[in-house]
Design an enzyme around this catalytic site. Structure first.
Site, PDB file in Angstrom:
ATOM      1  N   GLU A  59      48.348  40.603  44.254  1.00  0.00           N
ATOM      2  CA  GLU A  59      49.576  40.100  43.713  1.00  0.00           C
ATOM      3  C   GLU A  59      49.093  39.740  42.230  1.00  0.00           C
ATOM      4  O   GLU A  59      49.970  39.983  41.395  1.00  0.00           O
ATOM      5  CB  GLU A  59      50.574  39.185  44.547  1.00  0.00           C
ATOM      6  N   CYS A  90      50.217  33.638  45.663  1.00  0.00           N
ATOM      7  CA  CYS A  90      50.902  34.723  45.136  1.00  0.00           C
ATOM      8  C   CYS A  90      52.445  34.558  45.076  1.00  0.00           C
ATOM      9  O   CYS A  90      53.027  34.963  44.105  1.00  0.00           O
ATOM     10  CB  CYS A  90      50.538  35.980  46.179  1.00  0.00           C
TER      11      CYS A  90
END
Length: 163
Positions: A59, A90
């Protein structure tokens, strides 16, 4: 980077596909796709062990690529598709980038069953001090002027870029 039309299910399928391919290329089993507000697509895969970088989660990599590709740190209007439920780092990155929405496939229990147990990190942030024993974080008593010196300088700097 590419531009394409697609549905959320197609982007999520792509995140799963690149995660699976990444395992075959010495990476972790995680993939992510950022679709910008104008439809540009940026991909990222987990390279933690391959690059010896604990922040190289799929991510984060996809968000970095999107920001660099778009020339901005603000991804308002973007959507993040990820092969697995994002960890706290993330999620924090997506929040700081102002991503509008996140879709994920596998959840944290699926990841734990595969040996990726982020539960301790989720517990760390749940607000209970007893969960903070894995890494104490504490303030050191400094004078107020010293403690806030960087913020004072920030406030005086007319060329700063607000974020």
């Amino acid at each position: 980077m590419s531009s394409t039309d697609g549905t959320p299910a197609r982007y999520l399928a792509r995140a799963i596909e690149i995660a699976t391919e990444n395992v075959r290329n010495a990476g972790g089993p995680f993939g992510a796709v950022v679709v910008s507000a104008d439809g540009q697509v940026f991909e990222g895969v987990n390279r933690v062990t391959a690059d010896l970088d604990p922040s190289a989660h799929a991510e984060v990599v996809a968000i970095r690529r999107a920001c660099q590709g778009l020339g901005t740190f603000d991804l308002t209007g973007a959507t993040l598709y990820t092969s697995c439920e994002p960890c706290p780092m993330c999620l924090g990155t997506a929040l700081w980038a102002r991503v509008d929405r996140v879709y994920f496939a596998a959840d944290r229990e699926d990841a734990a069953a595969a040996g990726f147990d982020d539960a301790v990190f989720y517990r760390y942030f749940d607000g209970h001090p007893e969960h903070r024993d894995i890494m104490p974080v504490e303030s050191i008593d400094l004078t107020p002027e010293h403690r806030i010196a960087p913020f004072t300088e920030w406030g005086r700097t007319s060329t700063r870029i607000e974020y």
